[in-house]
Design an enzyme around this catalytic site. Structure first.
Site, mmCIF file in Angstrom:
data_model
loop_
_atom_site.group_PDB
_atom_site.id
_atom_site.type_symbol
_atom_site.label_atom_id
_atom_site.label_comp_id
_atom_site.label_asym_id
_atom_site.label_seq_id
_atom_site.Cartn_x
_atom_site.Cartn_y
_atom_site.Cartn_z
ATOM 1 C CG ASP A 14 -9.261 7.934 7.530
ATOM 2 O OD1 ASP A 14 -8.244 7.976 6.806
ATOM 3 O OD2 ASP A 14 -9.208 7.924 8.779
ATOM 4 C CE LYS A 21 -2.957 2.602 3.192
ATOM 5 N NZ LYS A 21 -3.524 2.615 4.561
ATOM 6 C CG ASP A 40 -5.053 8.330 4.944
ATOM 7 O OD1 ASP A 40 -5.949 8.966 4.360
ATOM 8 O OD2 ASP A 40 -5.277 7.374 5.709
ATOM 9 C CD GLU A 87 -6.547 5.589 2.929
ATOM 10 O OE1 GLU A 87 -5.406 5.192 3.211
ATOM 11 O OE2 GLU A 87 -7.383 5.886 3.802
ATOM 12 C CE LYS A 91 -5.743 9.160 8.296
ATOM 13 N NZ LYS A 91 -6.220 8.025 9.111
ATOM 14 N NE ARG A 141 -10.712 -0.742 4.549
ATOM 15 C CZ ARG A 141 -11.149 -0.875 5.813
ATOM 16 N NH1 ARG A 141 -12.325 -1.435 6.048
ATOM 17 N NH2 ARG A 141 -10.414 -0.461 6.822
ATOM 18 C CG ASP A 161 -1.696 5.305 5.227
ATOM 19 O OD1 ASP A 161 -1.579 4.278 5.929
ATOM 20 O OD2 ASP A 161 -2.750 5.619 4.650
#
Length: 504
Positions: free
Chosen positions: A350, A268, A273, A352, A280, A354, A291
């Site tokens: 958030d 990933k 993020d 995201e 967030k 996946r 991230d």
């Protein structure tokens, strides 16, 4: 830092070594290791242990001068715990203590003559690898963006490991492996520690291209138009709010036979993020540059195995982009179509990771892989479940997947980069039901790391697959803030074991 092997035999003994410092072990039960005995001609080491100047507890140290008639300038005594019960933890504590002492030593070279085979079920090669990784961990600095660099620490720059002549070949192989893994860890740390305005998706793509050129790997970087042609609607939905162009990186190491199915690592690569429209909290949002820890770790792993010229076919796949809010960003409630054709209701922007991974997991079907392992800083829920000690390991429950899980768990234990297996069961899939699409991208607050893995599992039906959630292990917060380089040790150990099994 330079590492080498010093063979010991009848002519070349520990007592005859001339160097700036020799590290030897003593034990908590007032006993000397063979190396310490060889230097204790006048009883100075025995006296220090008997007097209590050093306890012998794992990680305790004492620096002596003038021992052994002065053939070596200094002798560093290091405790290993109880002689007949030295654990992995004890040896690691001793190795780290030696490294700390060496950083302030008034010599540029030293020899480590510990009993490397003293840990039950671990060999000398394991002990040497642990020591080298500890040394490189202590030497790592990230100051490339500072106008004034931190002064380079003095101390030992060349370390030799004293081993019996019969163990020289395996010891040299251990040095080679450990240095390659350390180089991979350092790359992973650097990528993670760079801010998001430096380490963009384009930066990651360029890093992959440079690596391909250096190690003669195959590389392909797909852009937005190509991703649209592939109908990666889920991945692209995450990119809608950012001006940074997304990239989809494919990096191939063809070290095995042409007919052999590859092992695929998917990382990933969310380079920042913000949470998107589901924004967030501001506190510690700077840490969301980490991230892309999955992407960084699979690139670091690829660097290590490429340096080793590992005889295994390995493919790294990285979907990378930013997750930002804007007038064009994906909104909660939007429904997107993944590359697999399955539709997803985006209840929370958030969640995201996946969304980018599911399209990558569909893409890798074309490689007909032997196994796929995805690596992602996926859920805060995994931190709640496992803290910062173990990465979360998820996979299906059948013989093939149990075997893959055991490979990864064993590699983690050997490397000291542990994972813990978590459940994936059909009952958790119920939480992902949507009234309007094939599935929702979140399943509520309960078992968040499990439902995230269950989401990914829906895209992996055509191959053997495992998921590593590294949200709790990829970086540290607070005063020691920074990337850890995990799970590069686990992944490289896993791949080395696969290559060895394939070569038998």
């Amino acid at each position: 830092m330079d590492f080498s092997i010093k063979p010991l035999d009848a002519k070349s003994t520990i007592g005859s070594i001339k160097t700036g410092c020799i590290a030897v072990a003593v034990f908590e039960d007032k006993k000397l290791s063979a190396g310490a005995q060889a230097l204790d001609r006048k009883g100075e080491i025995s006296a220090a242990l008997k007097s209590g100047d050093i306890s012998g507890k794992a990680g305790s140290t004492l620096l002596l001068r003038g021992v052994n008639g002065g053939t070596t300038e200094r002798v560093l005594l290091v405790g290993l715990g109880k002689q007949d019960a030295v654990t992995e933890k004890d040896f690691n504590a001793a190795a780290q203590a030696v490294v700390r002492a060496f950083t302030t030593l008034g010599s540029s070279e030293a020899v480590i003559a510990l009993p490397f085979d003293t840990v039950a079920s671990r060999d000398s090669a394991w002990a040497i690898r642990c020591t080298i990784l500890s040394a490189r961990e202590a030497a790592y600095r990230f100051d490339s963006l500072k106008s004034k660099k931190e002064p380079t620490a003095s101390g030992v720059k060349k370390i030799a490991f004293a081993v019996p002549a019969a163990a020289v070949n395996s010891a040299r192989e251990a040095v080679t492996q450990a240095v390659a893994v350390a180089n991979g860890i350092d790359l992973t740390k650097d990528l993670g520690n760079f801010p998001a305005n430096v380490c963009t998706p384009t930066y990651l793509a360029n890093t992959a291209k440079k690596m391909a050129k250096e190690f003669k790997l195959e590389v392909e970087v797909l852009d937005r138009k190509q991703l649209q042609a592939l109908k990666m609607g889920s991945f692209l939905s995450v990119t809608n709010g950012s001006v940074e162009p997304p990239k989809f990186i494919v990096l191939k190491h063809n070290g095995g036979k042409a007919k052999d199915a590859p092992t695929v690592l998917v990382g990933k690569g969310i380079t920042f993020d913000s949470g998107g429209i589901s924004l967030k909290p501001g506190a510690a949002m700077d840490e969301m540059k980490y991230d892309m820890g999955g992407a960084a770790s699979v690139l670091g792993t690829m660097r290590a195995i490429a340096e080793l010229k590992l005889k295994l076919n390995v493919i790294v796949v990285i979907p990378t982009c930013e997750n930002m809010p804007s007038g064009s960003a994906t909104k909660p409630g939007d429904i997107v179509t993944s590359m697999s054709g399955q539709t997803i209701e985006v209840l929370n922007t958030d969640a995201e990771g996946r969304l980018v991974l599911c399209d990558a997991l569909t893409y890798v079907e074309r490689f007909k892989p032997a196994a796929v392992v995805d690596v992602a800083t996926l859920t805060g829920a995994c931190i709640v479940a496992l803290g910062h000690h173990n990465s979360g390991l998820f996979t299906r429950n059948d013989d093939a997947h149990d075997a893959l899980a055991n490979e990864l768990l064993t590699a983690g234990k050997v490397a000291g980069d542990t994972a813990w297996r978590m459940p994936i069961e059909e009952s958790y899939q119920e939480q992902l039901k949507s009234n309007f699409a094939d599935m929702a991208n979140i399943g509520g607050p309960a078992a968040g790391s499990v439902t995230a893995a269950c989401f990914l599992e829906r895209y992996t039906k055509k191959y053997t697959w495992a998921h590593l959630d590294i949200a709790g292990t990829a970086w540290k917060s607070g005063a020691a803030k920074g990337s850890t380089g995990r799970p590069v040790p686990l992944l490289t150990t896993f791949l080395i074991a696969r290559a060895q099994a394939a070569g038998k």
